[in-house]
Design an enzyme around this catalytic site. Structure first.
Site, mmCIF file in Angstrom:
data_model
loop_
_atom_site.group_PDB
_atom_site.id
_atom_site.type_symbol
_atom_site.label_atom_id
_atom_site.label_comp_id
_atom_site.label_asym_id
_atom_site.label_seq_id
_atom_site.Cartn_x
_atom_site.Cartn_y
_atom_site.Cartn_z
ATOM 1 N N CYS A 8 0.860 -1.177 0.000
ATOM 2 C CA CYS A 8 0.000 0.000 0.000
ATOM 3 C C CYS A 8 0.894 1.223 0.000
ATOM 4 C CB CYS A 8 -0.908 0.004 1.235
ATOM 5 S SG CYS A 8 -1.960 1.474 1.357
ATOM 6 N N GLU A 12 -4.087 1.367 -5.915
ATOM 7 C CA GLU A 12 -3.186 0.289 -6.302
ATOM 8 C C GLU A 12 -3.024 0.316 -7.813
ATOM 9 O OE1 GLU A 12 -0.460 -1.331 -5.822
ATOM 10 O OE2 GLU A 12 -1.335 -1.927 -3.896
#
Length: 254
Positions: free
Chosen positions: A2, A111
């Site tokens: 992340c 993402e």
């Protein structure tokens, strides 16, 4: 992994979700990046009025954990993520896993689906948010680093785990999400050892998040507006594939 997320909730909303007695005003942030300040929620040493549970407080820390034993952060990698599967045994994270677990509020995260280089196809950014809106809590670890002159810097990392099937089409890792019913257990570092909360460090249910293709404007830290989350037609549809374990979750400090 992340590497970018967003927090656009109001202080009032955060206080309600996390049981905070008071929160300072802060702006909505659509593109939070490593080394920037992030909000964390931790258990206070004081007890809540009329309860045996500790109060919770919010704190701004730097995203990128620096263990207390590091002599010079310039010579140490920037740890924005910690692998849930191995954090308890890693020198950089094991003390925080035992003594300094926190929650990191988020409205969602970004993402990138990156095709093999030989394909010649471009990567595609995705905005991943709760299907029903609102706030989620990432599992986090916190450390306070002290310099030789006595100054202190509070730092944190986000715990990640194997992606669920939906997000695994895009990337093989995702943040660990702690449900509201488990906030107290995760934050309780006095009676809950790492082995007692290991069951919380798993992939989120597949129906928790929705995945939205967005433009590559999110790639640039300087872009911080709400238009970053405007849906676009994806240039490449991710195809299901077997997750691969990346070699590291670390970034360089510079």
């Amino acid at each position: 992994m992340c590497g970018r997320f967003s927090l656009t909730a109001t202080p009032k909303e955060l206080a309600e979700v996390f049981g905070l007695l008071d929160t300072e005003d802060f702006p909505a942030r659509f593109n939070i990046a490593p080394t920037q300040p992030i909000l964390v929620v931790l258990a206070s040493e004081r007890q809540r009025p009329g309860s045996n549970l500790p109060e919770r407080r919010a704190l701004l820390v730097r995203w990128g954990l620096t263990p207390s034993w590091v002599k010079d952060p310039r010579d140490f990698p920037l740890l924005i993520n910690a692998r849930a599967e191995t954090a308890v045994g890693k020198a950089s994270f094991k003390a925080a896993m035992r003594h300094r677990r926190v929650l990191i509020p988020a409205s969602g995260f970004y993402e990138w689906h990156r095709p093999p280089k030989e394909s010649g196809e471009p990567s595609q950014a995705y905005w991943i948010r709760p299907k029903n809106g609102g706030i989620v809590a990432f599992a986090g670890l916190m450390e306070t680093w002290s310099s030789a002159d006595g100054s202190e810097v509070d730092t944190a990392a986000i715990l990640t785990t194997k992606a669920n099937a939906r997000i695994g089409d895009i990337h093989d890792r995702m943040p660990v999400v702690i449900g509201p019913e488990d906030f107290s257990r995760w934050l309780d570092c006095r009676t809950q050892e790492p082995r007692d909360v290991a069951d919380l460090m798993v992939s989120a249910d597949e129906d928790l998040f929705e995945v939205i293709a967005v433009s590559d404007q999110v790639n640039k830290v300087a872009n911080t507006g709400p238009d970053l989350q405007t849906p676009v037609q994806p240039r490449l549809q991710p195809s299901p594939s077997k997750p691969k374990e990346p070699p590291t979750d670390q970034l360089s400090l510079f």
